[in-house]
Enzyme design. Structure first.
Site, short mmCIF file in Angstrom:
data_model
loop_
_atom_site.label_atom_id
_atom_site.label_comp_id
_atom_site.label_asym_id
_atom_site.label_seq_id
_atom_site.Cartn_x
_atom_site.Cartn_y
_atom_site.Cartn_z
N LEU A 61 -7.74 4.95 -7.55
CA LEU A 61 -7.48 6.15 -8.35
C LEU A 61 -8.23 6.03 -9.66
CD1 LEU A 61 -3.62 6.44 -7.83
CD2 LEU A 61 -5.33 8.00 -6.90
N ASN A 98 -0.84 -5.88 -7.91
CA ASN A 98 -1.69 -5.69 -6.73
C ASN A 98 -0.95 -4.79 -5.77
OD1 ASN A 98 -3.29 -5.95 -4.40
ND2 ASN A 98 -2.26 -7.85 -3.82
N GLY A 99 -1.50 -3.61 -5.48
CA GLY A 99 -0.85 -2.73 -4.52
C GLY A 99 -0.93 -1.28 -4.90
N GLU A 100 -0.08 -0.48 -4.28
CA GLU A 100 -0.01 0.95 -4.56
C GLU A 100 1.46 1.38 -4.54
OE1 GLU A 100 -2.63 2.83 -5.25
OE2 GLU A 100 -4.15 1.33 -4.76
N LEU A 152 -10.19 -3.12 -7.29
CA LEU A 152 -11.00 -2.15 -6.56
C LEU A 152 -10.44 -0.78 -6.89
CD1 LEU A 152 -13.11 -1.38 -4.36
CD2 LEU A 152 -11.24 -1.51 -2.71
N ALA A 153 -11.27 0.10 -7.41
CA ALA A 153 -10.81 1.40 -7.87
C ALA A 153 -10.40 2.28 -6.70
CB ALA A 153 -11.89 2.09 -8.69
N CYS A 180 -6.01 -4.61 -5.39
CA CYS A 180 -6.42 -5.65 -6.34
C CYS A 180 -6.06 -7.02 -5.79
CB CYS A 180 -5.70 -5.46 -7.67
SG CYS A 180 -5.61 -3.75 -8.25
N SER A 225 -3.14 3.31 8.97
CA SER A 225 -3.01 2.61 10.25
C SER A 225 -1.64 2.88 10.85
CB SER A 225 -3.21 1.11 10.06
OG SER A 225 -2.03 0.50 9.56
N GLY A 226 -1.48 2.49 12.11
CA GLY A 226 -0.20 2.66 12.80
C GLY A 226 0.63 1.41 12.85
#
Length: 634
Positions: free
Chosen positions: A54, A76-78, A51-52, A2, A365-366
């Site tokens: 889940l 904003n985040g996870e 932005l969906a 988000c 990503s790494g």
């Protein structure tokens, strides 16, 4: 994924800015194209774009207010451990209306106050308004994966995920010349500074608490590093490897959870290959994405990426790019940047994100491994300086030769000469000066000489020096290489690498998740002695050794090339009119008044000479700034 923005007014004059909340939210539509929301109460306004990732059950949208009506959050985040946290809250008697991490955060704040942040495993920027207490709490994640900018004056405080939102709210557009000086040296701006006076980056692992016109800031997370403890690490090297595999595997599994297509970047390097190998344990037919450089075979590593993809039977896609493909996107990148940022590899990340977004919404990503585990050439250089010996002395003894030989990142020989010259200078410096020299493209003196006399007077030498001192605070004469890595985690990672990935992925509505930056992995990395990370023969030693059984042997038999955008070719051809007739023309430079006409002429002369060296990096930084100036300052 988000974007958030908000206003907290202290006076009636500040309250009038609430009318701009919609415009501020609209400015970050690419961060959340699926939906938006707003909350306004008296003198507080919160905006949100989503932005969906889940699926949300009823009442899961933001801004989200608890059932009492007292607390409202934008986030904003996870949060990757939110389900475990939710279960614990349910056992304590809390009820939930949705299945979201947002509601878990809100209930944790209500239940435990500001200390709840330490329980979160994830990346975020968040704000919580308490109607009864009339307070605002904003916070940023540990590593700085998600940005959060703040502006405050006597009438109000603004915050936002991007500068675009703050500009829409009307922040004063006054240059911070000390920040500009550091930008010209580093090609990015270290926090807490931004290009604008008064606008600050909330530092990673920090929060602000606002009440009654007072703002209290605190650092809630610091990488736990103690040299004495790392030197006494009781785990054997084999046990350390096993532990790293376990922690990174758990971190990768957590970051695969989503209700949208998930993929992984696969460059062909060790770090991204490790993540793909681990992700393949937890999902079948993982989507992987690589970029190839058709016109630049020196930098093309897709054959190594294909080896990993074939081993783990991923759905692999190679985006084979020509220099024309890169050039075709250069102005899209310049248009999106809302604060000067001149890491030219952002162009490749932009295209990779754009192409990946056609097939996935989330990508692993790494990122972070090089900074934590000593993966850069400068880390080997630092190791060799500290070790000393005949080879190091020999390189320094040829200092005059390195000064006269041609230097360039775009050829093997030229790059080696460039590295030898920088190493030679570093041998003669202390740890702080050496770090700064190796982190920058140009010296402080040369950067200031690019400025006009009027601009030089505005730099504020004491302020610039204080900021530099703060950046280098963890480096000591009797310290070890872990202090260099810690400094990279506080400088290079958040303000170059993560900024690049966040900006370019968000421009394309793609969420990027780096498992190496899981807090459990980071904390473990800084419990390890230097000997586990680097020796005379190997950078990133423990990462390479721990995952060797999982990776093709060919990955261990070639040097790390990285990637250089062919700027020099463009500057001498397609972009030459932009340089000579527009952005860096004598007329524009003189009318603008920021830079020295004579100094810019000198750079252009060098650029078009037979021995341009690394001047193209400086030219690119100037072009980025000038393009930004035309969009936001004219």
């Amino acid at each position: 994924m988000c974007g958030i923005t908000g206003i907290f007014a202290f006076t009636d004059a500040g309250r009038s800015t609430l009318s701009a909340l919609q415009a501020s939210t609209d400015a970050i539509v690419s961060r959340g194209p699926d939906s938006q929301g707003h909350f306004v109460y008296d003198h507080c306004g919160l905006g949100f774009r989503r932005l969906a990732i889940l699926d949300l059950s009823a009442d899961g949208n933001q801004p989200m207010t608890d059932e009492s009506g007292r607390y409202t959050i934008v986030f904003n985040g996870e949060i990757f451990n939110f389900r475990e946290l939710r279960q614990k809250l349910v056992k304590k008697g809390h009820t939930f209306r949705s299945q979201t991490d947002t509601e878990v955060i809100l209930k944790l704040y209500i239940s435990e106050g500001r200390g709840f942040l330490k329980k979160l495993n994830g990346f975020f920027g968040l704000a919580i308004y308490d109607k009864e207490e009339d307070s605002l709490f904003i916070a940023r994640d540990r590593m700085g994966e998600k940005p959060l900018l703040v502006y405050r004056d006597e009438d109000k405080m603004f915050f936002a995920s991007e500068m675009k939102s703050l500009l829409a709210l009307g922040v004063p557009r006054k240059l911070d010349y000390a920040a500009l000086s550091h930008y010209l040296q580093l090609n990015y701006i270290p926090g807490p500074a931004t290009i604008f006076k008064g606008v600050k980056k909330l530092l990673p692992g920090h929060y602000l608490y606002v009440k009654g016109g007072k703002v209290v800031g605190k650092r809630w997370y610091k990488i736990p590093y103690d040299q004495k403890k790392t030197d006494r690490n009781k785990l054997s090297y084999e046990q350390q490897q096993k532990k790293l595999v376990e922690l990174l595997d758990d971190a990768t599994a957590r970051r695969l959870v989503a209700d949208v297509p998930v993929g992984a970047f696969l460059s062909g390097g060790i770090d991204s290959s490790v993540i793909v190998a681990l992700a393949s344990r937890h999902t079948q037919h993982l989507n992987t994405f690589s970029i190839g450089y058709r016109d630049e075979p020196f930098f093309d590593e897709t054959k190594y990426a294909k080896l990993v993809a074939e081993r783990y039977k991923t759905n692999h896609t190679v985006f084979s790019l020509t220099n024309q493909d890169l050039y075709d996107h250069i102005f899209d990148v310049l248009d999106y940047i809302d604060e000067p940022f001149a890491d030219s590899s952002a162009l490749a990340v932009y295209i990779l994100s754009k192409r990946t977004r056609e097939k996935a919404t989330v990508a692993l990503s790494g990122d972070g491994a090089d900074e934590m585990f000593a993966g850069y050439n400068k880390h080997m250089g630092e190791f060799q300086v500290r070790q000393g010996g005949f080879k190091a002395e020999a390189v320094t003894g040829l200092n005059l030769l390195w000064d006269v030989l041609p230097k360039s990142r775009n050829s093997f020989f030229g790059n080696k000469v460039r590295q030898f010259q920088r190493f030679s200078r570093g041998m003669l410096s202390g740890p702080k000066d050496r770090y700064w020299d190796w982190a920058t493209f140009v010296s402080e003196k040369d950067a200031r000489n690019l400025l006009s006399p009027a601009s030089r007077r505005k730099v504020g030498k004491k302020l610039a020096e204080k900021r530099r001192k703060d950046i280098l605070e963890n480096l000591h004469a009797d310290g070890d290489l872990n202090e260099v890595l810690l400094t990279d985690m506080n400088l290079v990672l958040p303000y170059d690498m993560l900024t690049k990935v966040d900006l370019m992925s968000m421009a394309n509505s793609l969420e990027v998740r780096p498992p190496f930056l899981d807090p459990n992995v980071v904390n473990f990395a800084f419990s390890l002695p230097v000997t586990s990370k680097i020796d005379a023969n190997m950078k990133k030693r423990i990462v390479q050794d721990a995952f060797r059984p999982m990776l093709p042997e060919e990955l261990y038999k070639r040097p790390k090339h990285g990637f250089e955008v062919p700027l020099l070719k463009w500057f001498r051809n397609e972009l030459r009119p932009l340089i000579e007739d527009d952005l860096l023309s004598d007329g524009f430079i003189e009318a603008q008044g920021v830079f020295s006409v004579e100094a810019i002429r000198g750079l252009k002369t060098q650029l078009f000479s037979r021995n341009p060296g690394d001047v193209h990096a400086q030219i690119w930084a100037l072009i980025v700034f000038q393009w930004w100036w035309k969009r936001h300052m004219v």
